[in-house]
Every structure is written in structure tokens, then in C-alpha cells.
Design an enzyme around this catalytic site. Sequence first.
Site, PDB file in Angstrom:
ATOM      1  N   ILE A   1       0.778  -1.065  -0.052  1.00 23.29           N
ATOM      2  CA  ILE A   1      -0.037   0.125   0.188  1.00 23.29           C
ATOM      3  C   ILE A   1       0.814   1.498  -0.119  1.00 23.29           C
ATOM      4  O   ILE A   1       0.428   2.197  -0.591  1.00 23.29           O
ATOM      5  CB  ILE A   1      -1.027  -0.019   1.489  1.00 23.29           C
TER       6      ILE A   1
ATOM      7  N   TYR B   1      -1.096  -6.918  16.923  1.00 17.03           N
ATOM      8  CA  TYR B   1      -1.343  -5.832  15.810  1.00 17.03           C
ATOM      9  C   TYR B   1      -2.652  -5.016  15.984  1.00 17.03           C
ATOM     10  O   TYR B   1      -2.614  -3.901  15.628  1.00 17.03           O
ATOM     11  CB  TYR B   1      -1.246  -6.795  14.543  1.00 17.03           C
TER      12      TYR B   1
ATOM     13  N   THR C   1      -1.179  -7.650  -0.612  1.00 25.52           N
ATOM     14  CA  THR C   1       0.154  -7.167  -0.434  1.00 25.52           C
ATOM     15  C   THR C   1       1.098  -8.361   0.092  1.00 25.52           C
ATOM     16  O   THR C   1       0.556  -9.078   0.638  1.00 25.52           O
ATOM     17  CB  THR C   1       0.224  -5.845   0.553  1.00 25.52           C
TER      18      THR C   1
HETATM   19  N1  NAP Z   1      -3.023  -5.232   3.159  1.00 32.56           N
HETATM   20  C1  NAP Z   1      -4.029  -5.143   3.998  1.00 32.56           C
HETATM   21  O1  NAP Z   1      -5.102  -5.745   3.757  1.00 32.56           O
HETATM   22  C2  NAP Z   1      -3.935  -4.340   5.156  1.00 32.56           C
HETATM   23  C3  NAP Z   1      -5.214  -4.375   5.912  1.00 32.56           C
HETATM   24  C4  NAP Z   1      -5.234  -3.364   7.189  1.00 32.56           C
HETATM   25  C5  NAP Z   1      -3.896  -2.787   7.369  1.00 32.56           C
HETATM   26  N2  NAP Z   1      -3.012  -2.794   6.561  1.00 32.56           N
HETATM   27  C6  NAP Z   1      -1.886  -1.702   6.950  1.00 32.56           C
HETATM   28  O2  NAP Z   1      -1.200  -1.067   5.793  1.00 32.56           O
HETATM   29  C7  NAP Z   1      -0.249  -0.907   6.010  1.00 32.56           C
HETATM   30  C8  NAP Z   1       0.787  -1.493   4.632  1.00 32.56           C
HETATM   31  O3  NAP Z   1       0.755  -2.629   4.731  1.00 32.56           O
HETATM   32  P1  NAP Z   1       0.841  -3.680   3.401  1.00 32.56           P
HETATM   33  O4  NAP Z   1      -0.329  -4.669   3.423  1.00 32.56           O
HETATM   34  O5  NAP Z   1       1.025  -2.704   2.350  1.00 32.56           O
HETATM   35  O6  NAP Z   1       2.112  -4.542   3.712  1.00 32.56           O
HETATM   36  P2  NAP Z   1       3.620  -4.551   3.104  1.00 32.56           P
HETATM   37  O7  NAP Z   1       3.535  -4.845   1.612  1.00 32.56           O
HETATM   38  O8  NAP Z   1       4.509  -5.588   3.933  1.00 32.56           O
HETATM   39  O9  NAP Z   1       4.019  -3.058   3.372  1.00 32.56           O
HETATM   40  C9  NAP Z   1       4.539  -2.731   4.789  1.00 32.56           C
HETATM   41  C10 NAP Z   1       5.777  -1.828   4.553  1.00 32.56           C
HETATM   42  O10 NAP Z   1       6.119  -1.297   5.950  1.00 32.56           O
HETATM   43  C11 NAP Z   1       7.506  -1.377   5.830  1.00 32.56           C
HETATM   44  N3  NAP Z   1       7.872  -1.671   7.295  1.00 32.56           N
HETATM   45  C12 NAP Z   1       7.738  -2.489   8.106  1.00 32.56           C
HETATM   46  N4  NAP Z   1       8.055  -2.215   9.299  1.00 32.56           N
HETATM   47  C13 NAP Z   1       9.068  -1.045   9.249  1.00 32.56           C
HETATM   48  C14 NAP Z   1       9.782  -0.299  10.039  1.00 32.56           C
HETATM   49  N5  NAP Z   1      10.115  -0.488  11.342  1.00 32.56           N
HETATM   50  N6  NAP Z   1      10.360   0.710   9.526  1.00 32.56           N
HETATM   51  C15 NAP Z   1      10.096   1.284   8.300  1.00 32.56           C
HETATM   52  N7  NAP Z   1       9.220   0.299   7.135  1.00 32.56           N
HETATM   53  C16 NAP Z   1       8.669  -0.772   7.894  1.00 32.56           C
HETATM   54  C17 NAP Z   1       7.848  -2.567   5.077  1.00 32.56           C
HETATM   55  O11 NAP Z   1       9.076  -2.785   4.822  1.00 32.56           O
HETATM   56  P3  NAP Z   1       9.804  -4.021   4.368  1.00 32.56           P
HETATM   57  O12 NAP Z   1       9.725  -4.002   2.724  1.00 32.56           O
HETATM   58  O13 NAP Z   1      11.489  -3.702   4.868  1.00 32.56           O
HETATM   59  O14 NAP Z   1       9.205  -5.215   4.896  1.00 32.56           O
HETATM   60  C18 NAP Z   1       6.797  -2.229   3.979  1.00 32.56           C
HETATM   61  O15 NAP Z   1       7.393  -1.332   3.164  1.00 32.56           O
HETATM   62  C19 NAP Z   1       0.351  -1.373   7.263  1.00 32.56           C
HETATM   63  O16 NAP Z   1       0.516  -0.511   8.218  1.00 32.56           O
HETATM   64  C20 NAP Z   1      -0.829  -2.233   7.536  1.00 32.56           C
HETATM   65  O17 NAP Z   1      -0.877  -2.562   8.864  1.00 32.56           O
HETATM   66  C21 NAP Z   1      -2.969  -3.750   5.380  1.00 32.56           C
END
Ligand code: NAP
Length: 325
Positions: A51, A200, A235
Amino acid sequence: MSLLDSLLDRTVALSFDRSGFLRHQRRFVASDLDVDLSGRVIIVTGASSGIGLATARALARLKATVLMVGRDKARTEAAAAAVRAEVPGAQVRAELLDVAHLAACRAWAAALPEGEIHGLIHNAGALVDRVIRSPEGFESTLACHVLGPLALTEALAPRLLRAQDARVVFVASGGMYSRRLDVDTLHHERDKGFDGVKAYADAKRAQVVLNEQLAARFDATGLTFNAMHPGWADTPGVVKGLPTFHRLTEGRLRSPEEGADTVVWLVACPRIRGERGKLWLDRAPQPTHLLPWTREDEAERDKLWAQVHAWAGVDPGWPRMLLNK
Ligand SMILES: NC(=O)c1ccc[n+]([C@@H]2O[C@H](COP(=O)([O-])OP(=O)(O)OC[C@H]3O[C@@H](n4cnc5c(N)ncnc54)[C@H](OP(=O)(O)O)[C@@H]3O)[C@@H](O)[C@H]2O)c1
């Protein structure tokens, strides 16, 4: 909203999944993102994937200057290069920062070149299955979703306040609907008995309350705070953090771009200037509770404010002190 829409939304699954996005999208105002963000500087954390990457790409298309924050140099630089390749003239910069590292957040904010910041998107996040300690010894879910964003917000607030219509957005999660705020459970001192899904959801609940508290403290200013949840988007984070859920929902998840849509809208849409303190899904405000027993009382909210500031090493009176300067 029609009765059918409202019934489908109550199922949760048919709201959070792709069919929910496509249904909600029908009420979007087409011109909302007809905007030129040239000169606006927007920070997106967790921009190396999912995202966050989709958000950075969409903001680059709107001509914003995007600081793409990631914790891994190669992944973050590759993500910035991908945006440059896809968006002619993109003004994006890869920035290395582990958001769970409080001292690094402060140092990074202090080292940013002078100038106003117009947007700060707290998107970095992960669902982990064991306790990982941040450099300061905090459990990583709490550190990455709550303490780091608080430290970054406090450090960048003077520049956000100087900008016209600056906006902070927390990317929360619908997972928080299942949890009641309980500040004592946020800090996992022992590794035993750790439940990553609960940790979480608890951190996301804390983000949403913190969003309301920050919005209220800055309500006399042009700086706004909002939270959103993206529904269920396909993702790398979901593949890694919730593999069974990912398998069971195959073909029903939103794209990262659909998950990012409301993030981009909240930070970019001129029509919603001044909106603050709300939780959004698909460009519409949402209740912060779906179940009566998850409602926290005022004392627990106050405790959250005091405790996260103590953990993050930030004076809890900082908004007042900043605004009285
Ligand atoms: N996808 C969903 O359905 C969903 C639903 C509800 C909420 N969310 C929220 O949406 C946000 C994005 O998630 P996503 O689904 O896109 O997951 P993702 O593809 O794993 O992306 C998460 C991003 O956060 C980075 N990250 C994690 N820990 C970090 C840290 N300590 N410092 C800097 N960067 C860090 C990851 O870096 P790396 O590449 O190094 O791992 C990655 O770039 C999150 O907050 C997640 O909780 C997602």
C-alpha cells in the site's frame, strides 16, 4: 447509502474485500483527485512495498514530491526507481529509516533539508508471529505502529504547522474493531504467550485513538489528522503475516492501489480540507467501534496518551507547548 449497501457493509467481508471497494467506488466524486500537488512534500513510511508503494506512485502521478521511507536500502531504492520508471518526471526520493527505532526517527527528521512538510503518512507496519525487540527494547508492533509515528509526528510538527493545509494520515486496520483499548497489554515485556494478531489489532486500536487525540489538540490549526483502514488488500505484508487468510481469500482481495486509494484521497483532495479526527474506509467516515464492548472510557484514553509519550520519550504537553510558542 441504500439499504442494500448498508446491509452488505454490515457483513464486513463484503465491505473489506474487493467487491466492497467496487461498490463504494460508485459514490466517489470523480473530480476529487483532479489536483496538482507540485511543490507539496509528502512523506510515506513503509513505501518499499504494498500500500505504501502504491500510495507513493499515486502521489508522484499527482506531481507531489514524495519521500519514500523504508527500512531496507535495496528494497526502498528499488521501489523509488520503479516509481521513477513508471511515472515520467516523478519527484521521489528513497529515504532509509526504521520507523520502530525512536532515536533514528528523531535523527532522520532533524537531518531533513529545511522546508515545509505537507503530508505525513504513517503506513509502515507488519504483523509478526513472535516478539521482535526494537533497538530501544520495545516490542516491534508497538514501536513501529505507535511509538515511532508519535516520535516522527512530534519531530516534524513545526514544519507541518508552517505548511498550508498539512495532513497526517494513519494507516490503521479493520482488525482493530475486535479489540478494546487496554494500555497495559500494549507493551509485551515477556516474549512468552505473545499473540501477533492481537498485538497488531491492539496497536491499530491505539493508532485510531491517538489520531483522535492529536486531531483534537491541533483543532485550532490548519494541521489535520485522520486515520483510515484499507480493507483487505493483496500485498506482500498479507502474504507474509496472514498466509492462511491470504490463501482463503484468493481472488477476493483488493489491489494495493485500491487499498491505497483513501490514503491518497485523504492527503490530496482539496474538497475535504479541514476534515479531522475521523476513521475512513473508501472515502467515507466509519464508526470506530462495531461492537459495544470495545468502547474504551476517558480514563483509558488519557492513560494511552500519557503512556505512549512516556515510552516514546516525548513530553505529553508538546502540542500545547508548540502552539504557545
Ligand atoms: N494489506 C492489507 O489488507 C492491510 C489491511 C489493514 C491494514 N494494513 C496496513 O497497511 C499498511 C501497509 O501494509 P501492506 O499490506 O502494504 O504490507 P507490506 O506490503 O508488508 O508493506 C509494509 C511496509 O512497511 C514497511 N515496514 C515495516 N516495518 C517497518 C519499519 N520498522 N520501518 C520502516 N518500514 C517498515 C515494510 O518494509 P519492508 O519491505 O522492509 O518489510 C513495507 O514497506 C500497514 O500499516 C498495514 O498494517 C494493510
